[in-house]
Structure formats: structure tokens, C-alpha cells
Design a protein around this motif. Structure first.
Motif, mmCIF file in Angstrom:
data_model
loop_
_atom_site.group_PDB
_atom_site.id
_atom_site.type_symbol
_atom_site.label_atom_id
_atom_site.label_comp_id
_atom_site.label_asym_id
_atom_site.label_seq_id
_atom_site.Cartn_x
_atom_site.Cartn_y
_atom_site.Cartn_z
ATOM 1 N N ALA A 156 0.828 -1.204 0.000
ATOM 2 C CA ALA A 156 0.000 0.000 0.000
ATOM 3 C C ALA A 156 0.867 1.260 0.000
ATOM 4 N N GLY A 157 1.979 1.226 0.741
ATOM 5 C CA GLY A 157 2.883 2.367 0.760
ATOM 6 C C GLY A 157 3.531 2.606 -0.586
ATOM 7 N N ALA A 158 3.882 1.522 -1.270
ATOM 8 C CA ALA A 158 4.485 1.647 -2.609
ATOM 9 C C ALA A 158 3.479 2.212 -3.596
ATOM 10 N N GLU A 159 2.234 1.758 -3.496
ATOM 11 C CA GLU A 159 1.194 2.281 -4.388
ATOM 12 C C GLU A 159 0.978 3.772 -4.125
ATOM 13 N N ARG A 160 0.973 4.149 -2.851
ATOM 14 C CA ARG A 160 0.781 5.555 -2.505
ATOM 15 C C ARG A 160 1.930 6.415 -3.037
ATOM 16 N N LEU A 161 3.153 5.902 -2.920
ATOM 17 C CA LEU A 161 4.312 6.637 -3.430
ATOM 18 C C LEU A 161 4.215 6.808 -4.944
ATOM 19 N N ALA A 162 3.788 5.738 -5.632
ATOM 20 C CA ALA A 162 3.709 5.783 -7.094
ATOM 21 C C ALA A 162 2.618 6.729 -7.579
ATOM 22 N N THR A 163 1.517 6.814 -6.842
ATOM 23 C CA THR A 163 0.378 7.604 -7.316
ATOM 24 C C THR A 163 0.381 9.045 -6.801
ATOM 25 N N THR A 164 0.930 9.272 -5.626
ATOM 26 C CA THR A 164 0.890 10.616 -5.026
ATOM 27 C C THR A 164 2.268 11.232 -4.832
ATOM 28 N N GLY A 165 3.323 10.398 -4.929
ATOM 29 C CA GLY A 165 4.665 10.898 -4.663
ATOM 30 C C GLY A 165 5.001 10.974 -3.192
ATOM 31 N N HIS A 166 4.083 10.505 -2.335
ATOM 32 C CA HIS A 166 4.308 10.551 -0.890
ATOM 33 C C HIS A 166 4.243 9.131 -0.320
ATOM 34 N N GLY A 167 5.393 8.596 0.055
ATOM 35 C CA GLY A 167 5.442 7.275 0.664
ATOM 36 C C GLY A 167 5.553 7.378 2.167
ATOM 37 N N PRO A 168 5.777 6.256 2.833
ATOM 38 C CA PRO A 168 5.947 6.291 4.282
ATOM 39 C C PRO A 168 7.216 7.040 4.683
ATOM 40 N N LYS A 169 7.235 7.537 5.906
ATOM 41 C CA LYS A 169 8.446 8.137 6.457
ATOM 42 C C LYS A 169 9.470 7.037 6.717
ATOM 43 N N MET A 170 10.736 7.421 6.781
ATOM 44 C CA MET A 170 11.796 6.443 6.997
ATOM 45 C C MET A 170 11.586 5.668 8.300
ATOM 46 N N ALA A 171 11.185 6.361 9.357
ATOM 47 C CA ALA A 171 10.964 5.683 10.644
ATOM 48 C C ALA A 171 9.853 4.640 10.530
ATOM 49 N N GLU A 172 8.811 4.962 9.763
ATOM 50 C CA GLU A 172 7.706 4.020 9.553
ATOM 51 C C GLU A 172 8.179 2.822 8.742
ATOM 52 N N TYR A 173 8.992 3.079 7.741
ATOM 53 C CA TYR A 173 9.534 2.011 6.903
ATOM 54 C C TYR A 173 10.386 1.054 7.734
ATOM 55 N N VAL A 174 11.256 1.602 8.571
ATOM 56 C CA VAL A 174 12.119 0.763 9.412
ATOM 57 C C VAL A 174 11.280 -0.016 10.430
ATOM 58 N N ALA A 175 10.248 0.633 10.989
ATOM 59 C CA ALA A 175 9.401 -0.040 11.978
ATOM 60 C C ALA A 175 8.648 -1.223 11.376
ATOM 61 N N ASN A 176 8.498 -1.232 10.055
ATOM 62 C CA ASN A 176 7.806 -2.331 9.367
ATOM 63 C C ASN A 176 8.795 -3.347 8.790
ATOM 64 N N SER A 177 9.978 -3.445 9.369
ATOM 65 C CA SER A 177 11.021 -4.313 8.805
ATOM 66 C C SER A 177 10.662 -5.787 8.821
ATOM 67 N N ASP A 178 9.741 -6.217 9.698
ATOM 68 C CA ASP A 178 9.338 -7.631 9.662
ATOM 69 C C ASP A 178 8.750 -8.011 8.311
ATOM 70 N N SER A 179 8.323 -7.018 7.528
ATOM 71 C CA SER A 179 7.723 -7.310 6.218
ATOM 72 C C SER A 179 8.702 -7.968 5.256
ATOM 73 N N CYS A 180 10.008 -7.852 5.513
ATOM 74 C CA CYS A 180 10.971 -8.492 4.608
ATOM 75 C C CYS A 180 11.157 -9.977 4.921
ATOM 76 N N GLY A 181 10.627 -10.432 6.067
ATOM 77 C CA GLY A 181 10.644 -11.856 6.380
ATOM 78 C C GLY A 181 11.889 -12.363 7.073
#
Length: 292
Positions: A155-180
Motif C-alpha cells: 500500500a505504501g508503494a502504491e501511494r508513493l507511485a500515485t501521489t509521490g508521498h510514501g511512508p516516512k523512513m521511521a515508519e519504513y524501518v518499523a515495518n522491517s518484519d515485512s521483509c521476512g
């Protein structure tokens, strides 16, 4: 001219390197029939680097232990690609993740749903681990967190692609479990069956969180040019500089090493495995990344 090889200060023992490489090749060959069943959704280009990582990081593994751990890591890579590259809508992503989470919680898979069938088979083997009674609930919770994190990242990638605004770096790091990464490490410990993982579970899981941050950001630096025209999120796309990313990696690695230090000194194998897999990846990413 191509890249010039750098002579290491101490040459690794060639015979030992050959033995470990031979185990990686043997593991690769053993996976062949299973990979053939799942060739439609697992890219076999992952197999050589992943088998090498396991053979070098944990050379004490039996063939069965390595096979189970490898199958799950390749399963995660394959399903991550299904989410990132093949799903075209949020509804598709939600449907995929819902299927896998349901199977992770014990539901029977649809016979035609190959990723779910493969997960059920892997899970049946994991449940025979002597550590399952301790780690099983944590594994299920981490599985759900990982795959819901993939949804969040999509969802963050889609938002970045469509609006130019993705998650903040802190939010991205906090979601690191997403890489498995951390889910895979818990699966490694289940496959290995070493009761030391139970004795040090909280410390290992915390260390794995910091290792996961370091690993994902190291991968981002290695792969951001290849992914420039893709929708996948990475720290570079979110505007972080190489220096900022490097500081995150340095801090996370230091925290991981501080937590693992006493366990590594005591030769606790799950801790050694975690430290060595992180260091293998850091070396590997200097020349390539795991994705074909």
C-alpha cells in the motif's frame, strides 16, 4: 575492465571452503524435485545464493535441517514476489495474504493453491520440532505480522507511485518484519531443534530484530538501482541518503552484536547462526543481491 578481485588479508582454507561449497551444491540438488513442483511461482535463481548462505553460516546443519530451513526461505522469497510483482490490486494482495495466514493457523489449503500447499507441508514438518511448543505461537504471530507488513508495504508503494508521498523512513524501518528476515530466523531455529534457542529466546528475537533492520537496509543499498523502475519500496526511494542508511545499518548491527556477544562467546549455535547469516549477507551484498 571488469571489477578487480581483492586479495583478503588471510586466505580461507581452500579445503574447508570446498567442503562447505559441496554441501551447498548437495542441498541445491536435493531441492530439485520440490522446486520443480513449484516452478510456476518460485524463481530458481534464488537457490544458489540461499543454499550458499546456509552452508557457510551454519555448517553444522544436517541435510534434513538444512532442507527444511531452505524450503521455508525460498517459500518466503516466492510469496514476497507474488505480492510485490504479480498482484495488481490491493484486493489481490489481501486475498493472497489471507490464504497464507489461514494455513499458518492450521487450516487445510486448497489443493490447487500451490503456495498454500507448500506452506502446509513445511508447517507439518516444523510442528515436529522439539521447540515447537515454545516457539509455535511466536512463529504464528510473527508470520501474520510479516505478511500484514507486506500488505502495508504494498500500500505504501502504491501511494508513493500515485501521489509521490510514501511512508516516512521511521515508519519504513518499523515495518522491517515485512521483509521476512526474522520469521525466517525463527524457522531456522525450529528446523535446527537446538534447545539453546529456548533458553535465550527473548535475547535472540530482539537481536534478530536489529539484524533484520541491518539486512534489509544493506539490501536496499545493493538493489536500489535495479529496482529504480519497479514499484518496490526501499529506503533510497523514500529519500534517505547513503550516509543516513549507513548510520541505521551501523547502529542496528552494533545492537545486534551487543546482544549476541555473550552467546557467541559461549558458542550458542542459534546465536552463531544469526550472526553468521547477517555477516554472510553483508559480504554477499557487496557484489550481488539475492533476487535474480
Amino acid at each position: 575492465m571488469g571489477e578487480q578481485p581483492v586479495m583478503p588479508p588471510e586466505l580461507p582454507d581452500a579445503r574447508v571452503a570446498g567442503q562447505i561449497s559441496g554441501r551447498a551444491f548437495q542441498a541445491h540438488r536435493r531441492l530439485g524435485p520440490w522446486l520443480a513442483q513449484h516452478a510456476s511461482w518460485i524463481n530458481d535463481g534464488y537457490v544458489a545464493p540461499v543454499t550458499s548462505a546456509y552452508a557457510y553460516a551454519a555448517p553444522w546443519l544436517t541435510s534434513d535441517e538444512m532442507d527444511l530451513a531452505l524450503r521455508f526461505e525460498l517459500w518466503v522469497f516466492g510469496t514476497d514476489e507474488l505480492v510485490d510483482s504479480r498482484a495488481q490490486t490491493r484486493s489481490e494482495v489481501d486475498t493472497l495474504v489471507s490464504r497464507w495466514v489461514t494455513v499458518a493457523h492450521g487450516a487445510e489449503p486448497e489443493p490447487t493453491d500451490l503456495p498454500s500447499v507448500a506452506l502446509a507441508d513445511i508447517l507439518a514438518r516444523l510442528r515436529t520440532s522439539p521447540l515447537w511448543t515454545v516457539f509455535g505461537e511466536r512463529w504464528r504471530d510473527l508470520f501474520e505480522n510479516t505478511y500484514q507488513g507486506m500488505v502495508q508495504e504494498w500500500a505504501g508503494a502504491e501511494r508513493l507511485a500515485t501521489t509521490g508521498h510514501g511512508p516516512k523512513m521511521a515508519e519504513y524501518v518499523a515495518n522491517s518484519d515485512s521483509c521476512g528476515f526474522r520469521l525466517i530466523r525463527v524457522t531456522d531455529w525450529l528446523a535446527g531443534g537446538d534447545h539453546a534457542a529456548v533458553d535465550h529466546a527473548n535475547r535472540l528475537l530482539t537481536a534478530a530484530w536489529h539484524a533484520e533492520i541491518a539486512s534489509r537496509l544493506t539490501n536496499d543499498l545493493a538493489s536500489h538501482q535495479r529496482e529504480a523502475d519497479q514499484t518496490d519500496l526501499n529506503a533510497v526511494k523514500l529519500g534517505a541518503t547513503a550516509a543516513q542508511i549507513g548510520k541505521y545499518i551501523e547502529d542496528a548491527t552494533a545492537r545486534c552484536d551487543d546482544l549476541l556477544g555473550p552467546l557467541v562467546t559461549a558458542q550458542v549455535r542459534p546465536a552463531l547462526w544469526l550472526q553468521r547469516i547477517l555477516r554472510f549477507g553483508n559480504g554477499f551484498y557487496q557484489h550481488a543481491d539475492f533476487r535474480p
